[in-house]
Structures are given as C-alpha cells and as structure tokens.
Design an enzyme around this catalytic site. Structure first.
Site, PDB file in Angstrom:
ATOM      1  N   ASN A   9     -29.935 -71.329   0.920  1.00 15.91           N
ATOM      2  CA  ASN A   9     -29.659 -72.720   0.557  1.00 15.91           C
ATOM      3  C   ASN A   9     -30.438 -73.597   1.546  1.00 15.91           C
ATOM      4  OD1 ASN A   9     -28.627 -75.236   0.025  1.00 15.91           O
ATOM      5  ND2 ASN A   9     -26.563 -74.802   0.810  1.00 15.91           N
ATOM      6  N   TRP A  10     -31.558 -74.122   1.073  1.00 15.15           N
ATOM      7  CA  TRP A  10     -32.404 -74.906   1.979  1.00 15.15           C
ATOM      8  C   TRP A  10     -31.829 -76.275   2.308  1.00 15.15           C
ATOM      9  CZ3 TRP A  10     -38.000 -74.031  -0.378  1.00 15.15           C
ATOM     10  CH2 TRP A  10     -38.447 -72.766   0.023  1.00 15.15           C
ATOM     11  N   LYS A  11     -30.840 -76.702   1.536  1.00 10.24           N
ATOM     12  CA  LYS A  11     -30.280 -78.056   1.731  1.00 10.24           C
ATOM     13  C   LYS A  11     -31.408 -79.083   1.652  1.00 10.24           C
ATOM     14  CE  LYS A  11     -26.513 -75.963   4.184  1.00 10.24           C
ATOM     15  NZ  LYS A  11     -25.412 -76.063   5.130  1.00 10.24           N
ATOM     16  N   HIS A  94     -20.764 -77.257  -3.422  1.00  4.63           N
ATOM     17  CA  HIS A  94     -20.942 -76.982  -1.994  1.00  4.63           C
ATOM     18  C   HIS A  94     -20.060 -77.938  -1.194  1.00  4.63           C
ATOM     19  CE1 HIS A  94     -22.711 -76.680   1.976  1.00  4.63           C
ATOM     20  NE2 HIS A  94     -23.178 -75.499   1.598  1.00  4.63           N
ATOM     21  N   GLU A 166     -17.133 -70.044   1.560  1.00  6.99           N
ATOM     22  CA  GLU A 166     -17.742 -70.640   2.751  1.00  6.99           C
ATOM     23  C   GLU A 166     -16.698 -71.436   3.526  1.00  6.99           C
ATOM     24  OE1 GLU A 166     -22.281 -71.024   2.155  1.00  6.99           O
ATOM     25  OE2 GLU A 166     -21.368 -72.872   1.435  1.00  6.99           O
ATOM     26  N   GLY A 172     -23.008 -74.116   9.492  1.00 11.00           N
ATOM     27  CA  GLY A 172     -23.921 -74.821  10.389  1.00 11.00           C
ATOM     28  C   GLY A 172     -23.406 -74.945  11.810  1.00 11.00           C
ATOM     29  N   SER A 212     -23.016 -69.628   8.714  1.00 13.25           N
ATOM     30  CA  SER A 212     -23.708 -69.069   9.878  1.00 13.25           C
ATOM     31  C   SER A 212     -24.076 -67.589   9.737  1.00 13.25           C
ATOM     32  CB  SER A 212     -22.891 -69.308  11.158  1.00 13.25           C
ATOM     33  OG  SER A 212     -22.710 -70.695  11.377  1.00 13.25           O
ATOM     34  N   GLY A 233     -27.628 -70.762   4.886  1.00 11.07           N
ATOM     35  CA  GLY A 233     -28.198 -72.091   5.083  1.00 11.07           C
ATOM     36  C   GLY A 233     -29.327 -72.056   6.105  1.00 11.07           C
ATOM     37  N   GLY A 234     -29.001 -72.413   7.336  1.00 13.03           N
ATOM     38  CA  GLY A 234     -29.996 -72.536   8.409  1.00 13.03           C
ATOM     39  C   GLY A 234     -30.972 -71.372   8.499  1.00 13.03           C
TER      40      GLY A 234
HETATM   41  P1  PGA Z   1     -25.258 -72.156   7.298  1.00 12.00           P
HETATM   42  O1  PGA Z   1     -24.969 -72.855   5.877  1.00 12.00           O
HETATM   43  O2  PGA Z   1     -25.737 -70.755   7.002  1.00 12.00           O
HETATM   44  O3  PGA Z   1     -26.305 -73.002   7.944  1.00 12.00           O
HETATM   45  O4  PGA Z   1     -23.973 -72.141   8.044  1.00 12.00           O
HETATM   46  C1  PGA Z   1     -24.408 -72.153   4.809  1.00 12.00           C
HETATM   47  C2  PGA Z   1     -24.223 -73.072   3.627  1.00 12.00           C
HETATM   48  O5  PGA Z   1     -23.876 -74.243   3.841  1.00 12.00           O
HETATM   49  O6  PGA Z   1     -24.421 -72.681   2.472  1.00 12.00           O
END
Ligand code: PGA
Length: 248
Positions: A9-11, A94, A166, A172, A212, A233-234
């Site tokens: 998920n690149w956001k 999300h 999640e 994050g 994370s 995400g990250g």
């Molecule tokens: P993260 O994000 O891996 O940066 O914690 C996950 C997400 O929000 O889908």
C-alpha cells in the site's frame, strides 16, 4: 490451502517515474514466487504501473473508490473507471480513510458491493485503536467491522473478499502486533465469518495482517495458521525490501 497474498500500500507516495522504476526493479525479484503480489498505487500511478506490470505476476490495485458508478461527485473515482484501465484490486476502508475522510462501516459496505459489481477484488481493512485494545474490546470492534462490511454480500463474494486486519496502533508506528496476537485476532474474524456464512466459506477467505510488516518480521507473521499474508505500507516503498517480504 489458501494462497498467500502480499499487497503493498503505497499510500500518497510515488510519482509516475518512481512507480515505473519500482515495478521494473521488483519484476525480476518476485518472478519465481507462488504468492500473489499486489501493488496498490495512487490513482495518478495506476495507468503507468499497469502498463509496466503487463506480462509480469504483479497485480495492480487502487487504494479507494467511490460506490456510485458515475455522477456529480467531484474528485471521486468509480469502480468502473478503475476497471476500465485494468485495475484488479481495491483497498476499501483503510483506517486512514476511516479516520481522515469520514469512511464509515456503511460506506465500506457500499464500496465492497460496488467493487464486486465492477469485477474488482476488494481488500477490506478492519482494526482496533489502542484505546479499544486497552479497554479489552478489540475483538468486538473487529468482528463488528467485519460483519457490517460483508452485510448483504453473496457467499461467493464473501469468499472472494480479502480482509486485512490492521490494528491502528501498529500502522506506521514500527510497533507490530505479536504474531500470536495477530493470529488470534484473525481467528476471531474468521470465526465471525463462519458464524454468518458457514465454515466452508470462512476457510476460503484470505485474511492479511497489516501494521509495520517488514522483511525482518514477515516470516514469523505469515507462517501463523490463520495469517494469509500482509498489507504492507512503509516497507512497500522499497522494491528490494518489498521483494524480501514477498519471498519471506
Ligand atoms: P505500515 O502501513 O506497514 O506502514 O504500518 C500498513 C498500512 O497502513 O496498510
């Protein structure tokens, strides 16, 4: 056996040139995997990533959509629009959308239905806040979100819904739920689906963990009985790191 699914998920990150570089870099690194590899890109990258991912095993998803097919919804994108350019998946509900953009269980449910109408596969996010966890109501929250998200769907569509558990406090923050805790929560979600739609359906539903996830914890998480992969995400912003997670 459920397939493992690793979705990035690149956001709100990555310009088109960066997105194309990423796909080119990722392609050889994940070409041997049997796991499903998905990149959920910003709208402005979708077309470029789809072109670049042609003839690879990388699937492309969006991060949100509107539930209406078309109309006076300035700034919105419909499922039909996504499908028209070759998008296959879409993240729905999300926690960042629930928190900052007034997404509710009701709009999540409408969007999932609209996704299926357009032959898009939804990746539906559920998860509790730290406060809810500390109050001891995390399971109530995630089972309720799951129930409301899936309300009114056919069994076939429930089977094809991907759920991402999640915990909001883990997104994050660098804090990962322990693999045991994540597995327990995911079991609860599966039990809830089983109560409503039956065990056979529940056993088919792919349920991911998100929060994370990185290459150093992916194996431990994804080897648990009920964790079918991750929403990342990250760590999905770096092709090498993401490939390590895919190839956990
Ligand atoms: P993260 O994000 O891996 O940066 O914690 C996950 C997400 O929000 O889908």
């Amino acid at each position: 056996m459920r397939k493992k699914v690793i979705a990035g998920n690149w956001k709100m990150n990555m310009l088109p040139n960066e997105a194309m570089d990423f796909i080119q870099k990722l392609t050889p690194l994940v070409k041997e995997t049997e796991n499903e590899v998905i990149i959920c890109a910003p709208y402005t990258d979708l077309f470029y990533t789809i072109l670049n991912a042609q003839d690879t095993n990388i699937k492309i998803g969006a991060q949100n959509m509107h539930f209406a097919e078309k109309g006076a919804y300035t700034g919105e994108i419909s499922g039909k629009m996504l499908k028209s350019i070759g998008v296959e998946y879409v993240i729905i509900g999300h926690s960042e959308r629930r928190q900052y953009f007034a997404e509710t269980d009701e709009t999540v449910n409408k969007k999932i239905k609209a996704a299926f109408e357009n032959n898009l596969k939804p990746i539906v996010c559920v998860g509790e806040t730290l406060e809810e966890r500390e109050k001891g109501i995390a399971f109530d929250i995630i089972t309720k979100q799951t129930r409301l998200a899936l309300e009114g769907l056919s069994k076939e569509n429930v089977k094809n819904t991907i759920i991402a558990y999640e915990p909001i406090w883990a997104i994050g923050t660098g804090k990962t739920a322990t693999s045991e805790d994540a597995n327990e929560s995911i079991k609860k979600i599966r039990e809830e689906i089983s109560k409503i739609y039956g065990k056979d359906i529940a056993e088919c539903v792919i349920i991911l963990y998100g929060g994370s996830v990185k290459s150093s914890n992916a194996k431990e998480l994804f080897n648990k009985s009920d964790i079918d992969g991750g929403l990342v995400g990250g760590a999905s912003l770096d092709a090498e790191e993401f490939a390590k997670i895919v190839n956990f």
